[in-house]
Motif scaffolding. Structure first.
Motif, short mmCIF file in Angstrom:
data_model
loop_
_atom_site.label_atom_id
_atom_site.label_comp_id
_atom_site.label_asym_id
_atom_site.label_seq_id
_atom_site.Cartn_x
_atom_site.Cartn_y
_atom_site.Cartn_z
N LEU A 222 -10.82 -5.27 -0.29
CA LEU A 222 -11.53 -5.86 -0.89
C LEU A 222 -11.34 -5.25 -2.28
CD1 LEU A 222 -14.36 -7.45 0.44
CD2 LEU A 222 -13.08 -8.90 0.10
N GLU A 223 -11.62 -3.94 -2.83
CA GLU A 223 -11.48 -2.94 -3.91
C GLU A 223 -9.74 -3.32 -4.18
OE1 GLU A 223 -12.87 0.25 -6.35
OE2 GLU A 223 -14.14 0.53 -4.10
N ARG A 224 -9.25 -2.89 -3.43
CA ARG A 224 -8.53 -2.72 -3.70
C ARG A 224 -6.76 -3.69 -4.14
NH1 ARG A 224 -2.97 -3.11 -2.80
NH2 ARG A 224 -1.40 -1.07 -2.51
N HIS A 225 -7.56 -4.37 -3.20
CA HIS A 225 -6.75 -6.16 -2.98
C HIS A 225 -7.18 -7.10 -5.07
CE1 HIS A 225 -5.30 -10.41 -2.14
NE2 HIS A 225 -6.59 -10.73 -2.83
N ALA A 226 -8.24 -6.86 -5.15
CA ALA A 226 -8.83 -7.39 -6.17
C ALA A 226 -8.10 -6.47 -7.52
CB ALA A 226 -10.07 -7.18 -6.60
N ASN A 227 -7.90 -5.00 -7.45
CA ASN A 227 -7.48 -4.35 -8.36
C ASN A 227 -5.71 -4.64 -8.59
OD1 ASN A 227 -9.88 -3.38 -9.76
ND2 ASN A 227 -9.82 -1.84 -8.07
N GLU B 276 -2.77 5.17 1.14
CA GLU B 276 -3.20 4.98 1.82
C GLU B 276 -3.57 4.26 2.92
OE1 GLU B 276 -3.94 2.46 -2.35
OE2 GLU B 276 -2.17 1.11 -1.60
N ILE B 277 -2.09 3.50 3.66
CA ILE B 277 -2.05 3.58 4.85
C ILE B 277 -2.79 4.67 5.71
CG2 ILE B 277 -0.39 3.02 6.33
CD1 ILE B 277 1.18 1.77 4.50
N GLU B 278 -2.39 5.80 5.21
CA GLU B 278 -2.94 6.81 6.20
C GLU B 278 -4.40 6.86 6.33
OE1 GLU B 278 -2.72 11.15 6.21
OE2 GLU B 278 -0.71 10.76 5.50
N ASN B 279 -5.28 6.58 5.35
CA ASN B 279 -7.01 7.03 4.97
C ASN B 279 -6.76 5.62 5.75
OD1 ASN B 279 -6.08 9.56 3.24
ND2 ASN B 279 -6.20 8.04 1.37
N ILE B 280 -6.89 4.51 5.95
CA ILE B 280 -7.26 3.08 6.53
C ILE B 280 -7.40 3.83 7.90
CG2 ILE B 280 -7.14 0.83 6.55
CD1 ILE B 280 -6.32 0.19 4.07
N ILE B 281 -5.92 4.24 7.84
CA ILE B 281 -5.56 4.27 9.95
C ILE B 281 -6.45 5.68 10.18
CG2 ILE B 281 -3.90 5.22 11.35
CD1 ILE B 281 -3.68 2.38 10.25
N LYS B 282 -6.97 6.36 9.31
CA LYS B 282 -8.17 7.70 10.02
C LYS B 282 -9.00 7.26 10.04
CE LYS B 282 -5.89 11.18 7.93
NZ LYS B 282 -5.71 12.76 6.73
N ARG C 104 1.05 -1.64 0.17
CA ARG C 104 0.13 -0.21 0.33
C ARG C 104 1.38 1.28 0.07
NH1 ARG C 104 -1.76 -3.33 3.39
NH2 ARG C 104 -3.74 -4.63 3.07
N THR C 105 0.32 2.57 -0.89
CA THR C 105 0.98 3.54 -0.64
C THR C 105 1.08 3.71 0.66
OG1 THR C 105 -0.62 4.79 -1.05
CG2 THR C 105 0.49 4.13 -3.23
N GLU C 106 1.77 5.15 0.70
CA GLU C 106 1.40 5.76 2.93
C GLU C 106 0.24 6.38 2.87
OE1 GLU C 106 3.47 6.41 5.32
OE2 GLU C 106 5.25 4.54 3.95
#
Length: 103
Positions: free
Chosen positions: A70-75, A20-26, A16-18
């Motif tokens: 899930l979407e990110r994993h698929a893409n 993406e990680i930041e968005n998930i953590i937020k 994951r990009t930084e």
């Protein structure tokens, strides 16, 4: 077994990009705050319906985080697997996770 140490998982993963990680953590921190809010509602002996509405909002927020992953994993990860001719294994793995996720 720790999945982070599993070389097979690492080779399948697209990091994951930084951002993406930041968005998930937020999002997860926001959900954590909602859970604390529900705990406080219970401590304050609030009306059951109000608590249940908040629990529903938490479940929806968690489901949204999961669907985004899930979407990110698929893409990303699955696309990589398909390009590397291991798409069938990746699809099988994804279907197992979707079954768990949809319970």
């Amino acid at each position: 077994m720790n999945h982070c140490e599993d070389n097979n998982v690492i080779s399948k993963m697209v990091p994951r990009t930084e951002q993406e990680i930041e968005n998930i953590i937020k999002r997860l921190k926001r959900i954590e705050g909602q859970v604390r809010g529900v705990q406080k509602m219970v401590e304050d002996n609030r009306y059951c319906i109000d608590i249940l509405v908040q629990i529903s909002a938490i479940q929806a927020a968690l489901k949204k985080v999961g669907l985004n992953l899930l979407e990110r994993h698929a893409n990303h990860c699955m696309l990589k697997a398909i390009r590397e001719n291991s798409g069938e294994d990746s699809i099988r793995e994804l279907m197992e996770v979707i079954k768990q996720f949809s319970k």
